[in-house]
Every structure is written in structure tokens, then in C-alpha cells.
Design a protein around this motif. Sequence first.
Motif, PDB file in Angstrom:
ATOM      1  N   ALA A  78       0.820  -1.214   0.000  1.00 23.90           N
ATOM      2  CA  ALA A  78       0.000   0.000   0.000  1.00 23.90           C
ATOM      3  C   ALA A  78       0.854   1.265   0.000  1.00 23.90           C
ATOM      4  CB  ALA A  78      -0.934  -0.001   1.210  1.00 23.90           C
ATOM      5  N   ASN A  79       2.078   1.156   0.521  1.00 24.48           N
ATOM      6  CA  ASN A  79       2.981   2.310   0.578  1.00 24.48           C
ATOM      7  C   ASN A  79       4.258   2.080  -0.222  1.00 24.48           C
ATOM      8  OD1 ASN A  79       1.418   3.928   2.543  1.00 24.48           O
ATOM      9  ND2 ASN A  79       1.854   2.208   3.907  1.00 24.48           N
ATOM     10  N   SER A  80       4.185   1.153  -1.167  1.00 27.52           N
ATOM     11  CA  SER A  80       5.378   0.820  -1.942  1.00 27.52           C
ATOM     12  C   SER A  80       5.046   0.757  -3.428  1.00 27.52           C
ATOM     13  CB  SER A  80       5.946  -0.532  -1.485  1.00 27.52           C
ATOM     14  OG  SER A  80       6.984  -0.964  -2.336  1.00 27.52           O
ATOM     15  N   GLU A  81       6.003   1.167  -4.253  1.00 30.75           N
ATOM     16  CA  GLU A  81       5.850   1.042  -5.700  1.00 30.75           C
ATOM     17  C   GLU A  81       6.704  -0.093  -6.252  1.00 30.75           C
ATOM     18  OE1 GLU A  81       6.667   4.718  -7.608  1.00 30.75           O
ATOM     19  OE2 GLU A  81       4.985   5.784  -6.690  1.00 30.75           O
ATOM     20  N   SER A  82       7.274  -0.891  -5.368  1.00 29.60           N
ATOM     21  CA  SER A  82       8.153  -1.973  -5.796  1.00 29.60           C
ATOM     22  C   SER A  82       7.380  -3.047  -6.558  1.00 29.60           C
ATOM     23  CB  SER A  82       8.836  -2.608  -4.577  1.00 29.60           C
ATOM     24  OG  SER A  82       9.481  -3.806  -4.939  1.00 29.60           O
ATOM     25  N   SER A  83       7.802  -3.314  -7.786  1.00 29.55           N
ATOM     26  CA  SER A  83       7.167  -4.360  -8.589  1.00 29.55           C
ATOM     27  C   SER A  83       7.379  -5.737  -7.967  1.00 29.55           C
ATOM     28  CB  SER A  83       7.737  -4.344 -10.009  1.00 29.55           C
ATOM     29  OG  SER A  83       7.452  -3.133 -10.648  1.00 29.55           O
ATOM     30  N   VAL A  84       8.482  -5.900  -7.252  1.00 30.93           N
ATOM     31  CA  VAL A  84       8.756  -7.178  -6.587  1.00 30.93           C
ATOM     32  C   VAL A  84       7.682  -7.445  -5.534  1.00 30.93           C
ATOM     33  CG1 VAL A  84      10.389  -8.449  -5.149  1.00 30.93           C
ATOM     34  CG2 VAL A  84      11.235  -6.990  -7.001  1.00 30.93           C
ATOM     35  N   ILE A  85       7.389  -6.435  -4.726  1.00 35.46           N
ATOM     36  CA  ILE A  85       6.372  -6.581  -3.679  1.00 35.46           C
ATOM     37  C   ILE A  85       4.987  -6.780  -4.303  1.00 35.46           C
ATOM     38  CG2 ILE A  85       5.198  -5.420  -1.778  1.00 35.46           C
ATOM     39  CD1 ILE A  85       7.966  -6.378  -1.032  1.00 35.46           C
ATOM     40  N   SER A  89       6.331  -2.238 -15.848  1.00 36.72           N
ATOM     41  CA  SER A  89       6.436  -3.406 -14.969  1.00 36.72           C
ATOM     42  C   SER A  89       5.063  -3.825 -14.448  1.00 36.72           C
ATOM     43  CB  SER A  89       7.377  -3.102 -13.798  1.00 36.72           C
ATOM     44  OG  SER A  89       6.924  -1.978 -13.067  1.00 36.72           O
ATOM     45  N   TYR A  90       4.184  -2.835 -14.174  1.00 40.95           N
ATOM     46  CA  TYR A  90       2.825  -3.146 -13.727  1.00 40.95           C
ATOM     47  C   TYR A  90       2.027  -3.780 -14.868  1.00 40.95           C
ATOM     48  CZ  TYR A  90       3.376  -0.374  -9.419  1.00 40.95           C
ATOM     49  OH  TYR A  90       3.767   0.103  -8.204  1.00 40.95           O
ATOM     50  N   LEU A  91       2.231  -3.263 -16.091  1.00 43.54           N
ATOM     51  CA  LEU A  91       1.520  -3.806 -17.249  1.00 43.54           C
ATOM     52  C   LEU A  91       1.879  -5.271 -17.465  1.00 43.54           C
ATOM     53  CD1 LEU A  91      -0.350  -3.235 -19.669  1.00 43.54           C
ATOM     54  CD2 LEU A  91       1.689  -2.545 -20.963  1.00 43.54           C
ATOM     55  N   LYS A  92       3.149  -5.593 -17.288  1.00 41.03           N
ATOM     56  CA  LYS A  92       3.586  -6.986 -17.443  1.00 41.03           C
ATOM     57  C   LYS A  92       2.937  -7.874 -16.381  1.00 41.03           C
ATOM     58  CE  LYS A  92       7.731  -9.902 -17.466  1.00 41.03           C
ATOM     59  NZ  LYS A  92       7.205 -10.823 -18.470  1.00 41.03           N
ATOM     60  N   PRO A  96      19.344  -0.718  -2.587  1.00 42.16           N
ATOM     61  CA  PRO A  96      18.420  -1.189  -3.626  1.00 42.16           C
ATOM     62  C   PRO A  96      17.750  -0.023  -4.335  1.00 42.16           C
ATOM     63  CG  PRO A  96      17.957  -2.192  -1.474  1.00 42.16           C
ATOM     64  CD  PRO A  96      18.887  -1.064  -1.240  1.00 42.16           C
ATOM     65  N   SER A  97      17.545  -0.191  -5.632  1.00 41.80           N
ATOM     66  CA  SER A  97      16.777   0.800  -6.379  1.00 41.80           C
ATOM     67  C   SER A  97      15.299   0.462  -6.245  1.00 41.80           C
ATOM     68  CB  SER A  97      17.176   0.791  -7.855  1.00 41.80           C
ATOM     69  OG  SER A  97      16.880  -0.470  -8.425  1.00 41.80           O
ATOM     70  N   THR A  98      14.442   1.415  -6.545  1.00 40.96           N
ATOM     71  CA  THR A  98      13.004   1.176  -6.488  1.00 40.96           C
ATOM     72  C   THR A  98      12.548   0.594  -7.811  1.00 40.96           C
ATOM     73  OG1 THR A  98      12.715   3.030  -4.985  1.00 40.96           O
ATOM     74  CG2 THR A  98      10.749   2.218  -6.105  1.00 40.96           C
ATOM     75  N   VAL A  99      12.127  -0.663  -7.789  1.00 39.44           N
ATOM     76  CA  VAL A  99      11.668  -1.337  -9.006  1.00 39.44           C
ATOM     77  C   VAL A  99      10.257  -1.838  -8.785  1.00 39.44           C
ATOM     78  CG1 VAL A  99      12.074  -3.215 -10.606  1.00 39.44           C
ATOM     79  CG2 VAL A  99      14.006  -2.043  -9.584  1.00 39.44           C
TER      80      VAL A  99
END
Length: 380
Positions: A276-283, A315-318, A377-380
Motif C-alpha cells: 500500500a505504501n510501496s511502488e516496488s514491482s517485486v512486492i 512493470s505493472y503492465l507486465k 536497492p533501487s526502487t523497481v
Amino acid sequence: MFEIAIMLLPVAAASGWYVASKHYKAKAQKTPNEHEGYFKGLNYLLNEQPDKAISVFIDLLEVDDETIEIHLALGTLFRQRGEVEKSIRLHQNLIARPQINQETRVSVLNELGLDYMRAGLLDRAESIFLELEKDYSYRVNATRQLLSIFQQEKEWLKAIDYATKLELIDAHKQPLLLTHLHCEAALLLKDDSDVSRTKNHLKKALKTSPDNVRVNVISAEIAASKGDYRKALKFFMKLLEQDTRFVPVFVDQIIHCFDQLDKPKQKFDFLADFQANSESSVIISRFITVLSEQRSEGEASAFMHEKLLANPKLSYLKLYAEIDGDVPINAESKFLRHIIQQFEESALDFQCNQCGFTSVELNWCCPSCKEWGTSLPSTV
């Protein structure tokens, strides 16, 4: 070659000055060999034979108080240019001369140690700096070089000793360095199954730098390796208080702990709250997997639909395209989904905040600038 010749001109000039000064100081003495040697060196220089010119000029310069700085400057020049073999040869020749005094000897010895460091001959450099460590004027520099050597050789216990010693004699605290050295020692002893000493080093690391992420990560991994997933999860959860940027790096290990403890609801809540507070594609990727498993793919698809509307990212589209969902799709939609799924999967990468070095792996010590704890870490 021309650059080398230009850089050697000061040496030629110094040699000429030295020969001339000797000549005028002792007019009665003729020094034809010295004059011949000087012109011979110049001839080599003009014919782009710098190696021969160097040998001639060095032979002309007797080692005394007036010329030692010229020798040392020439050695430094070679080392900076990457011509370490020449620098080593020059400094070895200087030390071999019986007329140099003790002060000059230790100065040349220090330069030779730096030559060996540059050449990667760490065992020889270590011997020299262990000797220089006994000399008060070179103690700080020798201790610093020995600390560097032991880190490169992964002699972590010796590195800890010298890092501690350096703090005492140089009055320069390095808590981050000491913390990581204790962590490395803990990992080394863990592999040797030395539980007591492993814990001792982790305690010292935590005491030195209480907010260091790595200490809790190692503690969590040790607990998990022993099957104590509750304790491991406790350590991993401290990342939320210390530095949330590292949560995506270790999220799979955190999920594994929840699974081993059979806590699906807690796993879901943890991922839901964090994403909810992250833009990380991994999460996001891990959350939609759990969302699909515990609820439905339709809900996961709707979740990603909202994410894409709020923040359109490739990354979200994928991730969205990878969800099958319950909605029927036509041939064109299938084609688009297939194309999107071919995009490379977003992955975490890490960047050193000191030198900018990037890597797909987390390096606690930057391979480029050798600083500890600077790769984030970078934000992915």
C-alpha cells in the motif's frame, strides 16, 4: 611514447643540474663520465628509448639528501602510470644502496610497500607494513594499509584488530566498517559451526551500529537455517523499522518464514500493508500471487487494473498481463498479452551511493570503491 619522454624531462633536468653542481663544487675534479652519461641519457630520451634513459639518469643521481626526493617522485610517477615493475625496481635499488640513512630507508620502504599493493603482491606488502608499523612516523599509514590488506585477503579477525587499532591511534571512528567486519567474521565462524563466537561477533556488530540492516538479516538467516522461523521472522520484521528499501530484497525469505509457520493470513496482511505504501514491482508481484491463491485471480486482476490506472508503469503492465483472470479475451487481446509477457521482468538492482557502481547483486562492500554499506536497492 612521446608522453613518457615529456614526463622524463624533469628527471633529465635534475640530473643535469646535479652533474653541473658537482662540477662547480669541485672544479679541480674532472667528471667526464658524468657529462657523458648525462648526454647519453638525453640521446636515449630523444630517440624515444625511455627505459634506457631512466637507467642512465638513475645511475647519475647518487642517493643523498639532495636527490632522494627526485628518486621518490620518479617512483610515484611510474606507479601512477601503472608501470609498477619499474617503480618496484627503482625502490628496490634504492634500498640496496648502503649509503642511505634510516630515515630515507623507511621512506623508500613505504613507497615499495605501496608498489606491492598496486601490483597485488599483498604478502610482500604485508611484510613491509608490519615492519613500518614499528616506526612512529609511519604507524598510522602502515596500520591503514594493513587493514586494507587483511580485508582484501578476507582475514576478518585480523582486519577487526587493525580497524580497532586504527581508531585508537588515529582518533577516527569507523563504526560502519567495524560492523561489517564483525558481520563477515560471524559468517565465517557460522560456516565453522562456532555458535558462541558467531553470536559474540553479531552482538558486537549490533553494539557498534544498532541500526545496521545486515546484522538482523544475518541473524534471521542463521535462525531460519536452524528451523527457528519464528525467530527469523522477528529479525526480518526489524527491516520495517530500519530501512524499508531492503524489504523487497528479502521478501521471498520473509514469505518462506510465514509459510513454514503456516500463517497465510499474516502473510497476506504483511504484503497488503507493505504494498500500500510501496511502488516496488517485486512486492506487488508477490502480493498478487498471494491474492490469487487466497482469494481469486479476478480480484488480483482488478487490483492490478487499479494500480495501472493510478500509476501506469511497464512493470505493472507486465504483471497485469500475467494474470489469467476470469474475463474472456479475443484473439487480439491474446496477442497483446503474449507480446507484453515477452518484456524483460523487472529486477532489483543496487547502486553505490559513493561511486555510482551498479550491480544486480547486493554487495555489502562495493566492488568498485571498496566502501562498506553504500550499495542500496533501487526502487523497481
